[in-house]
Design a protein around this motif. Structure first.
Motif, PDB file in Angstrom:
ATOM      1  N   ASP A 141      52.641  35.845  27.322  1.00 24.19           N
ATOM      2  CA  ASP A 141      51.661  36.816  27.179  1.00 24.19           C
ATOM      3  C   ASP A 141      50.574  36.774  28.440  1.00 24.19           C
ATOM      4  O   ASP A 141      49.760  35.760  28.623  1.00 24.19           O
ATOM      5  CB  ASP A 141      50.502  36.603  26.093  1.00 24.19           C
ATOM      6  CG  ASP A 141      49.523  37.603  26.073  1.00 24.19           C
ATOM      7  OD1 ASP A 141      49.477  38.704  26.656  1.00 24.19           O
ATOM      8  OD2 ASP A 141      48.630  37.616  25.060  1.00 24.19           O
ATOM      9  N   LEU A 142      50.762  37.494  29.558  1.00 24.29           N
ATOM     10  CA  LEU A 142      49.923  37.330  30.726  1.00 24.29           C
ATOM     11  C   LEU A 142      49.244  38.742  30.922  1.00 24.29           C
ATOM     12  O   LEU A 142      49.540  39.474  31.296  1.00 24.29           O
ATOM     13  CB  LEU A 142      50.975  37.185  31.900  1.00 24.29           C
ATOM     14  CG  LEU A 142      50.199  36.797  33.420  1.00 24.29           C
ATOM     15  CD1 LEU A 142      49.496  35.846  33.496  1.00 24.29           C
ATOM     16  CD2 LEU A 142      51.212  36.844  34.318  1.00 24.29           C
ATOM     17  N   MET A 143      48.118  38.571  29.983  1.00 22.85           N
ATOM     18  CA  MET A 143      47.214  39.887  30.086  1.00 22.85           C
ATOM     19  C   MET A 143      46.170  39.812  31.204  1.00 22.85           C
ATOM     20  O   MET A 143      45.879  40.718  31.641  1.00 22.85           O
ATOM     21  CB  MET A 143      46.466  39.914  28.662  1.00 22.85           C
ATOM     22  CG  MET A 143      47.194  39.875  27.459  1.00 22.85           C
ATOM     23  SD  MET A 143      48.780  41.310  27.540  1.00 22.85           S
ATOM     24  CE  MET A 143      47.715  42.844  27.322  1.00 22.85           C
ATOM     25  N   GLY A 144      45.809  38.697  31.608  1.00 25.95           N
ATOM     26  CA  GLY A 144      44.645  38.774  32.594  1.00 25.95           C
ATOM     27  C   GLY A 144      43.136  38.824  32.046  1.00 25.95           C
ATOM     28  O   GLY A 144      43.239  39.315  30.955  1.00 25.95           O
ATOM     29  N   GLN A 145      42.197  38.627  32.874  1.00 26.85           N
ATOM     30  CA  GLN A 145      40.931  38.870  32.643  1.00 26.85           C
ATOM     31  C   GLN A 145      40.423  40.167  33.497  1.00 26.85           C
ATOM     32  O   GLN A 145      40.168  40.048  34.511  1.00 26.85           O
ATOM     33  CB  GLN A 145      39.980  37.654  32.917  1.00 26.85           C
ATOM     34  CG  GLN A 145      38.761  37.937  32.926  1.00 26.85           C
ATOM     35  CD  GLN A 145      38.267  37.964  31.380  1.00 26.85           C
ATOM     36  OE1 GLN A 145      38.825  37.301  30.275  1.00 26.85           O
ATOM     37  NE2 GLN A 145      37.394  39.249  30.985  1.00 26.85           N
ATOM     38  N   GLU A 146      40.361  41.406  32.846  1.00 26.56           N
ATOM     39  CA  GLU A 146      39.895  42.643  33.638  1.00 26.56           C
ATOM     40  C   GLU A 146      38.631  42.520  34.476  1.00 26.56           C
ATOM     41  O   GLU A 146      37.730  41.783  33.988  1.00 26.56           O
ATOM     42  CB  GLU A 146      39.660  43.758  32.533  1.00 26.56           C
ATOM     43  CG  GLU A 146      41.034  44.275  31.955  1.00 26.56           C
ATOM     44  CD  GLU A 146      40.827  45.627  31.244  1.00 26.56           C
ATOM     45  OE1 GLU A 146      40.629  46.486  32.005  1.00 26.56           O
ATOM     46  OE2 GLU A 146      41.006  45.565  30.030  1.00 26.56           O
ATOM     47  N   LEU A 147      38.644  43.082  35.515  1.00 27.56           N
ATOM     48  CA  LEU A 147      37.487  43.000  36.359  1.00 27.56           C
ATOM     49  C   LEU A 147      36.558  44.294  36.180  1.00 27.56           C
ATOM     50  O   LEU A 147      37.268  45.393  36.068  1.00 27.56           O
ATOM     51  CB  LEU A 147      37.936  42.648  37.674  1.00 27.56           C
ATOM     52  CG  LEU A 147      38.607  41.651  38.362  1.00 27.56           C
ATOM     53  CD1 LEU A 147      39.189  41.716  39.651  1.00 27.56           C
ATOM     54  CD2 LEU A 147      37.681  40.390  38.075  1.00 27.56           C
ATOM     55  N   PRO A 148      35.253  44.324  36.460  1.00 27.69           N
ATOM     56  CA  PRO A 148      34.513  45.447  36.623  1.00 27.69           C
ATOM     57  C   PRO A 148      35.017  46.231  37.736  1.00 27.69           C
ATOM     58  O   PRO A 148      35.529  45.548  38.933  1.00 27.69           O
ATOM     59  CB  PRO A 148      33.125  44.938  36.935  1.00 27.69           C
ATOM     60  CG  PRO A 148      33.219  43.420  36.388  1.00 27.69           C
ATOM     61  CD  PRO A 148      34.505  43.059  36.458  1.00 27.69           C
ATOM     62  N   ALA A 149      34.726  47.645  37.905  1.00 25.63           N
ATOM     63  CA  ALA A 149      35.523  48.446  38.787  1.00 25.63           C
ATOM     64  C   ALA A 149      34.933  48.179  40.121  1.00 25.63           C
ATOM     65  O   ALA A 149      35.949  48.299  41.016  1.00 25.63           O
ATOM     66  CB  ALA A 149      35.178  49.773  38.425  1.00 25.63           C
ATOM     67  N   GLN A 150      33.778  47.801  40.552  1.00 29.54           N
ATOM     68  CA  GLN A 150      33.281  47.214  41.596  1.00 29.54           C
ATOM     69  C   GLN A 150      33.336  45.887  42.115  1.00 29.54           C
ATOM     70  O   GLN A 150      32.821  45.526  43.097  1.00 29.54           O
ATOM     71  CB  GLN A 150      31.826  47.917  42.057  1.00 29.54           C
ATOM     72  CG  GLN A 150      31.717  49.431  41.861  1.00 29.54           C
ATOM     73  CD  GLN A 150      32.593  50.049  42.744  1.00 29.54           C
ATOM     74  OE1 GLN A 150      32.462  49.871  44.161  1.00 29.54           O
ATOM     75  NE2 GLN A 150      33.375  50.929  42.463  1.00 29.54           N
ATOM     76  N   LYS A 151      33.855  45.044  41.332  1.00 26.92           N
ATOM     77  CA  LYS A 151      33.854  43.562  41.592  1.00 26.92           C
ATOM     78  C   LYS A 151      34.627  43.502  42.964  1.00 26.92           C
ATOM     79  O   LYS A 151      35.901  44.028  42.791  1.00 26.92           O
ATOM     80  CB  LYS A 151      34.333  42.862  40.566  1.00 26.92           C
ATOM     81  CG  LYS A 151      34.226  41.109  40.694  1.00 26.92           C
ATOM     82  CD  LYS A 151      34.184  40.501  39.698  1.00 26.92           C
ATOM     83  CE  LYS A 151      34.137  38.815  40.078  1.00 26.92           C
ATOM     84  NZ  LYS A 151      34.233  38.029  38.793  1.00 26.92           N
ATOM     85  N   LEU A 152      34.199  42.812  43.940  1.00 27.48           N
ATOM     86  CA  LEU A 152      34.798  42.511  45.303  1.00 27.48           C
ATOM     87  C   LEU A 152      36.193  41.729  44.989  1.00 27.48           C
ATOM     88  O   LEU A 152      36.054  40.624  44.441  1.00 27.48           O
ATOM     89  CB  LEU A 152      34.021  41.951  45.999  1.00 27.48           C
ATOM     90  CG  LEU A 152      34.546  41.689  47.599  1.00 27.48           C
ATOM     91  CD1 LEU A 152      35.230  42.920  48.196  1.00 27.48           C
ATOM     92  CD2 LEU A 152      33.594  40.716  48.589  1.00 27.48           C
TER      93      LEU A 152
END
Length: 507
Positions: free
Chosen positions: A294-305
């Motif tokens: 399970d490689l879901m990852g940690q979602e980023l905010p839309a404007q995070k660089l």
């Protein structure tokens, strides 16, 4: 169509007695054929037997034409291109196409990987039967197009050993090598996949039916035992009321116990026979092991660089990029870096990861947890075991790490393998496991030609894994099918001017 190569009872084993394959029987015609199978099953060994580089342990190979083996890699020597091709080389339109843009007076040692591949292909134009071992691994998009044109234009037979689905798509028949032997599938690769899928579906249904039969058999066994125990109990009660001698009571008891035991044994055999047969058939289907995690990852905010540049370039003896780079990557981007071999794609990723170069302009990199898997999987320490590599960056207990590694096919004692002994596909799995089981959940996944060392089943799994990854993805790959199936929706093209003295970046 006449067979160019015929093998009968072909067996090969190493001096230590390890058998690679046994009693293979097949023939190859002048069609364009493919040899597929999981990594390590012996495809390259079989090719070397067909060409005569290795001797068979038993069986025979009959060749009705010369057979040329085209290895995946060959170290060039300090000959000019014309010298390598020989003076009596017969030029053709295809030969001219292969060598387009290459100065034939240049030494082969000065050629890029793609140029060297094209020169090697040109040397084979007059060969009768050609075996190509993973020929597209080092080629960019343009090189792959030239390779496919070359294969389509050849009049002689070709056997392609490859996991590249673009190459497999031009093949007219598929030979599948597995631990069960070698099977031939007529038709192209799409027909092969359709047939395999249909076979897998049928066997999955058979296995499901067998499991249901086992549950029914277990229920029947339970009922039989209950009925027999009731009969035994009634018999014991009748015997007690009738004053039967003890010796006769003992004999009846032993007979009742034997009958109950017989019912138990017969029911057990029946409950497992159907599942055993279905499981054996499923195993013989040659279903290859796959990575699963399970490689879901940690979602980023839309404007995070992620990274951004302004007038950015890198200098070796001159500036690497023909045009200064200007981009801004933020949020959960899914981006493929595109460009010819030597255009500087991997160099850009190295700069983003913090490697120091002489530069101009600006490069800003965001603070994100990154899992970076390059072609050599440098995230791994070759001197340590798989378990030690993961433990170095994880707060999980050893038991938790081993459970996690099992999801990447490192089960039981496999976790104690030294990384230096792993195959290319195993290294990739170990690198992914190290990143995924680490303390921080990845917010950015960077992949540099990840499919080069994977077999088809694991490529398809990796596609699913990347597609489900919820955070940002940067990928370098010339495999368009992989990019499409992985849900890579954007691209950034890099152009490079050719300057003397600038070392070729592999990508």
């Amino acid at each position: 169509m006449q067979s160019l190569v015929t093998a009968s009872g072909l067996t090969f084993e190493y001096a230590n007695g390890h058998t690679i394959f046994k009693n293979l029987n097949f023939s190859i015609t002048s069609k364009t054929s493919a040899l597929v199978g999981p990594n390590g099953v012996g495809k390259t060994t079989l090719a070397k037997l067909l060409v005569g580089e290795l001797e068979v342990t038993s069986g025979s190979i009959i060749k009705r034409s010369s057979v040329t083996f085209f290895p995946q890699r060959l170290t060039p020597e300090a000959f000019s291109v014309d010298e390598f091709l020989a003076l009596d080389y017969e030029w053709s339109k295809l030969g001219e196409k292969l060598l387009e843009g290459i100065d034939r007076s240049n030494l082969c040692t000065t050629l890029s990987g793609g140029e060297w591949m094209r020169v090697r292909l040109a040397k084979t134009l007059n060969d009768d039967f050609l075996i190509l071992d993973e020929p597209s691994n080092d080629l960019d998009r343009e090189g792959r197009k030239v390779l496919i044109e070359f294969l389509n234009a050849r009049s002689g037979g070709v056997l392609i050993i490859s996991h590249d689905r673009e190459l497999l798509a031009i093949c007219e028949e598929i030979l599948e090598l597995s631990n069960q032997g070698l099977a031939k599938y007529g038709g192209d690769f799409s027909e092969y996949e359709h047939t395999k899928g249909h076979e897998r579906d049928n066997l999955a249904q058979q296995l499901s039916t067998a499991k249901n039969q086992r549950q029914k058999a277990k229920a029947e066994r339970h009922e039989q035992i209950l009925r027999q125990e009731k009969r035994n109990q009634r018999g014991a009660e009748q015997a007690a009321r009738g004053g039967i001698p003890k010796i006769l009571l003992g004999a009846r008891k032993r007979k009742a116990e034997a009958t109950t035991g017989k019912v138990d044994t017969l029911s057990f055999e029946r409950s497992n026979s159907a599942v055993t047969a279905a499981f054996e058939a499923y195993s013989e289907m040659k279903i290859d092991p796959v990575m699963y995690a399970d490689l879901m990852g940690q979602e980023l905010p839309a404007q995070k660089l992620i990274a951004e540049t302004s007038g950015f370039n890198i200098r070796f003896k001159d500036w690497l990029y023909g045009e200064d780079l200007n981009f801004s990557w933020r949020g959960n981007i899914r981006l493929a870096l595109k460009g010819l071999n030597g255009s500087g794609k991997s160099t850009l990723l190295k700069a983003i990861m913090g490697q120091k170069f002489e530069t101009k302009g600006q490069l800003r990199v965001g603070d994100v947890s990154t899992l970076y898997v390059d072609q050599q999987c440098r995230i791994l320490d070759d001197t340590k075991t798989v378990l030690e590599n993961v433990a170095d960056s994880s707060l999980l207990t050893e038991s938790e790490i081993r459970n996690g590694l099992a999801k990447f096919l490192f089960a039981k004692d496999a976790v104690f393998q030294k990384v230096s002994s792993l195959s290319g596909g195993e290294r990739l799995r170990a690198a992914l496991a190290k990143g995924i089981l680490s303390n921080k959940k990845p917010e950015l996944l960077i992949l540099d030609e990840p499919t080069n060392n994977l077999d088809l089943v694991n490529i398809q799994f990796l596609e699913s894994l990347v597609k489900e990854f919820k955070a940002a993805v940067l990928a370098i790959s010339h495999d368009e099918i992989f990019l499409q199936n992985s849900g890579i929706t954007e691209e950034f093209k890099i152009h490079r001017e050719k300057f003397p003295g600038i070392p070729d970046d592999p990508h």
